[in-house]
Scaffold this active site. Sequence first.
Site, PDB file in Angstrom:
ATOM      1  N   ASP A 301       0.851  -1.181   0.000  1.00  0.00           N
ATOM      2  CA  ASP A 301       0.000   0.000   0.000  1.00  0.00           C
ATOM      3  C   ASP A 301       0.885   1.229   0.000  1.00  0.00           C
ATOM      4  O   ASP A 301       1.871   1.291   0.722  1.00  0.00           O
ATOM      5  CB  ASP A 301      -0.879   0.010   1.256  1.00  0.00           C
ATOM      6  CG  ASP A 301      -2.078  -0.887   1.084  1.00  0.00           C
ATOM      7  OD1 ASP A 301      -2.588  -0.958  -0.049  1.00  0.00           O
ATOM      8  OD2 ASP A 301      -2.483  -1.533   2.067  1.00  0.00           O
ATOM      9  N   ASP A 338      -9.250  22.684   9.957  1.00  0.00           N
ATOM     10  CA  ASP A 338      -9.016  21.396   9.291  1.00  0.00           C
ATOM     11  C   ASP A 338      -7.986  20.612  10.094  1.00  0.00           C
ATOM     12  O   ASP A 338      -6.810  20.919  10.085  1.00  0.00           O
ATOM     13  CB  ASP A 338      -8.508  21.684   7.866  1.00  0.00           C
ATOM     14  CG  ASP A 338      -8.344  20.418   7.068  1.00  0.00           C
ATOM     15  OD1 ASP A 338      -8.497  19.323   7.648  1.00  0.00           O
ATOM     16  OD2 ASP A 338      -8.060  20.525   5.870  1.00  0.00           O
ATOM     17  N   ARG A 376     -15.900  17.588  -1.153  1.00  0.00           N
ATOM     18  CA  ARG A 376     -14.439  17.476  -1.258  1.00  0.00           C
ATOM     19  C   ARG A 376     -13.752  18.840  -1.141  1.00  0.00           C
ATOM     20  O   ARG A 376     -12.803  19.152  -1.834  1.00  0.00           O
ATOM     21  CB  ARG A 376     -14.047  16.770  -2.566  1.00  0.00           C
ATOM     22  CG  ARG A 376     -14.550  15.323  -2.554  1.00  0.00           C
ATOM     23  CD  ARG A 376     -13.866  14.470  -3.546  1.00  0.00           C
ATOM     24  NE  ARG A 376     -14.229  14.892  -4.884  1.00  0.00           N
ATOM     25  CZ  ARG A 376     -13.428  14.840  -5.933  1.00  0.00           C
ATOM     26  NH1 ARG A 376     -12.217  14.384  -5.807  1.00  0.00           N
ATOM     27  NH2 ARG A 376     -13.847  15.227  -7.115  1.00  0.00           N
ATOM     28  N   SER A 378     -13.039  22.173   1.904  1.00  0.00           N
ATOM     29  CA  SER A 378     -13.286  22.713   3.237  1.00  0.00           C
ATOM     30  C   SER A 378     -13.023  24.211   3.147  1.00  0.00           C
ATOM     31  O   SER A 378     -12.497  24.696   2.142  1.00  0.00           O
ATOM     32  CB  SER A 378     -12.356  22.056   4.254  1.00  0.00           C
ATOM     33  OG  SER A 378     -11.006  22.306   3.916  1.00  0.00           O
ATOM     34  N   ASP A 513     -10.883  -5.303   2.409  1.00  0.00           N
ATOM     35  CA  ASP A 513      -9.628  -5.956   2.027  1.00  0.00           C
ATOM     36  C   ASP A 513      -9.697  -7.469   2.235  1.00  0.00           C
ATOM     37  O   ASP A 513      -8.831  -8.202   1.761  1.00  0.00           O
ATOM     38  CB  ASP A 513      -8.460  -5.438   2.877  1.00  0.00           C
ATOM     39  CG  ASP A 513      -7.939  -4.118   2.355  1.00  0.00           C
ATOM     40  OD1 ASP A 513      -8.075  -3.874   1.142  1.00  0.00           O
ATOM     41  OD2 ASP A 513      -7.397  -3.343   3.164  1.00  0.00           O
TER      42      ASP A 513
END
Lengths: 673, 573
Positions: A301, A338, A376, A378, A513
């Site tokens: 990953d 954020d 998507r 802020s 997964d």
Amino acid sequence: MAAKAHSLFEAAILRQAVVASFAKLHPRSLMKNPVMFVTGVGALLTSVGLFFRPEGEPLGFGLQVAVWLWFTVLFANFAEAMAEGRGKAQADALRKTRTRTMANLLTKDGSLEKVLAEKLRKEDIVMVIAGETIPGDGEVIEGVASVDESAITGESAPVIREAGGDRSAVTGGTRVLSDRIKVRITANPGESFLDRMILLVEGASRQKTPNEIALTILLSALTIIFLVVVMTLKFFGIYSGVPFSVTVLVALLVCLIPTTIGGLLSAIGIAGIDRLVQKNVLAMSGRAVEAAGDVNVLLLDKTGTITLGDRQAAEFLPARGVTVEELAGSAQLASLADETPEGRSIVVLAKRHGLRGRNLAEMPQARFIAFSAQTRMSGVDADGRHIRKGAADAVRNFVGGQFPADVEDAVTRISFQGGTPLVVAEGRRVLGAIYLKDIVKGGLSDRFERFRAMGIRTVMITGDNPLTAAAIAREAGVDDFLAEATPTDKLALIRKEQAAGYLVAMTGDGTNDAPALAQADVGVAMNTGTQAAKEAGNMVDLDSNPTKLIEIVEIGKQMLMTRGALTTFSIANDVAKYFAILPALLIGAFPVIGPLNIMRLASPQSAILSAVIFNAVIIIALIPLALRGVRFRPLGAGALLLRNLLVYGLGGLLLPFPGIKLIDIAVNAFHLV
Amino acid sequence: MDIYGWVQLAIFLGLLLLATRPMGLYLFRVLDPEGKTFLDPVLKPVERIFYRLMGVDPAVEHDWKRYAVSLLAFSLVGTLFTYAILRLQHLLPLNPQHLGPLSGDLAFNTSISFITNTNWQNYGGESTMSYLSQMAALALHNFTSAASGIAVAAVLVRGIAWHTAKTVGNFLVDLVRTTLYLLLPLSLVYAVFLVSQGTIQNFRPYVTAQTVEPAAAPQTIVQGPMASQVAIKMLGTNGGGYTNANAAHPYENPTPLSNFVQIFSIFLIPGGLTFYLGRMVKNRKHGWSIWGAMAALFLAGVLLCWWAEAAGNPRLHALGVASASGNMEGKEVRFGIFDSALFATVTTDASCGAVNTMHDSMTPLGGLVPLVNLHLGEVVFGGVGAGLYGMLVFVILTVFLAGLMVGRTPEYLGKKIESYDVKVSALAVLLLILDIMGFTAWAVVSKWGLAGLNNAGPHGFSEILYAFSSATANNGSAFAGLSGDTPWYDTTLAVSMMIGRFFFIMPVLALAGNMAKKKILPESGGSFPVAGPVFAILLVGTILIVGLLSFFPALAVGPIVEHYLMIRSNAVF
């Protein structure tokens, strides 16, 4: 982690191993190991043979051979007991966490009832409050809590466990530090993760791996061959007028059959699992460790393995007519609330542009807009300003569909370089872009290079777009990448590689997964992951560190190499033992063969005894190697083979000559025969 | 060890090196049922006729079990056929010497001997066999047993080269194609060459000749269809001589050139098979590495044997009665030391068993070489087919033993070596050892075994050990001090030959069947390297250690003790 590793010969482990090596003399236990079984029978035969000695064979000689044959068996038992003991020590530490935990069982009428943890069954619901120990494996169904999992992982930093999502699994024996959670128990007593773990590290539920079975077959075949050799030699002796006694024939047999590898084989396997445990990885079977050594493709990953988990703001790229300061200021405002790492890194970068830190308290009237998967974006609405930052296309919609050309360029360039572009806008005015950079971990590229030499391909899995993925793949030095990967893509990739004959290893944590983890030959589930993921994989990483996959492969290879090295060593040893024993057997009838005694051993009896002693002692001498494993070197197969052949093949051929000679000198110095 | 020997050895190896590739490429075409050869215009119709006669569909392939059944059935029919001819030869034509029928146990021993490619001879060719028996009962099997061996090797190579395959080939197709396209044409040319050198080929009765010494009794000079039989006996690594003297007889082996060609022809097909392997598995270097390992073992053997024979017996030297050139006892003076040592080494490297010298008369170490060659399972180039499949069993064991050292579970050319493969490979080796050691142990302590013995002590032991080693390894050469034509030896040796042949072939076919089923993993930098000098050395090491360790005690009691007796004592046996 290092604290968990036990030193090789700890007094307590040694003590219990000595006791266990006697217990393992039981025929039922010896039966499992054909080579040692034959040795045991040989020891018994020579012991009985003491009463039926041929003329001229002194009692002392026969007795010593018999004793050393018993030692050979005991040493092999000791090796196995040592490996198991090291596992047991770890298991005991785990077991302590389980003692008499009380649970708050939520009964049907909604009230809480105190029960013993071991009375809990699957599907029971319990409430765990700050300060309490979680009574069993389960899934958080309500609430958030910070949990101390150090009992299992050795990691002292608490982790967050919350209902829903991929961090909902809790493990029995861990402690809730804050808040309260409602947990649904998912394992019956005795079947919990901890229980399985204890069984595994103790070696109690260990089954032979496919390669161990095949090797045992070959070792048994060699044993039968040498049985035939020794038994027919008795007849050849009758023809030649040499009456070989039972003692010398058994001595020859035991020296020839592969006792070294036969005695150490199971210890090597247990030690392999044990080494993984020391790295805080639990393998669900020895088979998984073996598969790890065979892996050809590593699916890694991107986030957490190849790059540091978080992207960092690296640069402000203002639009024409906008100053960097203005862009930085607006970006800072939009990021104040954020709390994501990206957001924080923007604030940090803004500071470097000379902006003072601001905080929320200064702007009571401001309305902060949190990031959501739908928008998507802020941002903040304050003093009539509407500042937004977010993904390029989301902001493009926000500003009405058009970016200035230079901002458009910047966005493309950032993507191409492997970064993530964020665009900042105020109202309909585009202020510029922020370059969020993925930070590739250091030293990986070298490591992947070595993997390539070993024939292992690395594939980076990422949700990024292909452009970004390619750039990061280039920087990290992986061989291939899978961009915009969904769990289904991952599963398909594994299937494709397996169809081509490759073995695939991967890590995963989420429930989605699970199918891929189950499909992969080595599926390492993160301990922070969901229960489903842990069930699907064949290993669990207690540290939840995806980079561990690389070490797992190395440990698998190391275990296989150790097994191969000791097999080669064991068989090569036979040559010298022949040169010790055969002249001794024949010199009585044929004094002319004196020159065949190339080690110049003092007498036939000391020669035979020395070979038997060497054969027994070498097992003890090799226990550290069997438990630690041969040194792992990331080389290509050709170089590895040459190296190991020189060390263990040629070494195995030559070492016994001086070894037996030295023992012979000692035997004679002490007048043992 | 003179210069002529070295030159000849260099030429021998050089020619073998040159012949390997073309031979291998031709084998590649012959062993592919759809392969095209330059002989197709002539032989394709003949091939079709054979298929029609036997009711074979050449396009149908079988799994290994069906293949094994075909091979066994064919061998059984062949054995009965040969047995019948040998028992009835006095009633059958082409028997100008009016030779009588063979006894039951000798006929049994001889049929088994030829069906198993052993050609152990408990009979004297010219004094026992009619021309018909030589041609129909014996030479027939020189072709078919050789072809069967090549077929089994092809099956194992297919098993390794193919992937996820259920079938391994069709026995009768392999048999017909190998005989028709490979053995017959080569033998034809070869026989003509032998005739050119002086080997006879006729059906005349034996000739009686009066020697120049008037008082001596007249000699009987053997006649018959010799060239045709000698060609295939060498080419097919059969080794059964037309005459009792085998390749030492001036008719069977008339000139130095015929001698050289005969030795060379033993290695011709086995050498080519290594290239065939490399071509099939698409790793030519692997084929050449095996060739190299074989060549190294061959050189070691021939040099030791040559040195021992050239050195001769020091005690005869001391007495001043020995030939200056070395141990000439039992050697044909036309050939001398080197050619005898080379012949003896090559004939036992392969499962040929033809001889141009008395192995029994060699020095202990000189005789140790053929004996060790037999014990290694004749994998040094080896019998046609048998050498390669024996070697591949060793390769599998080598890869399994050492393969782990590269940090992967053992893998051979992309195929995992698992329990089943280890089981059948180990079983094959185990049975051979049990066969040799078991029968030898029985013989050396039983009155039947000792009855045939002409020498006592270690040499007598070597003779018995050699007999069962030769029978098990399907070689056929002998330490001929042993009288083998007794009911006990006829029977035990026959059983020993059967075990050595079929109890080895069955596990090999099972191995082939199992290997064929597997997937092939693509090669990578982590794959076990099966090409190159390291692999070749490892292979040689494994063969020597695993192969020899089992026989070391027996060899110690036999030739090794004898060697020390020769150089260090005054004892006389």
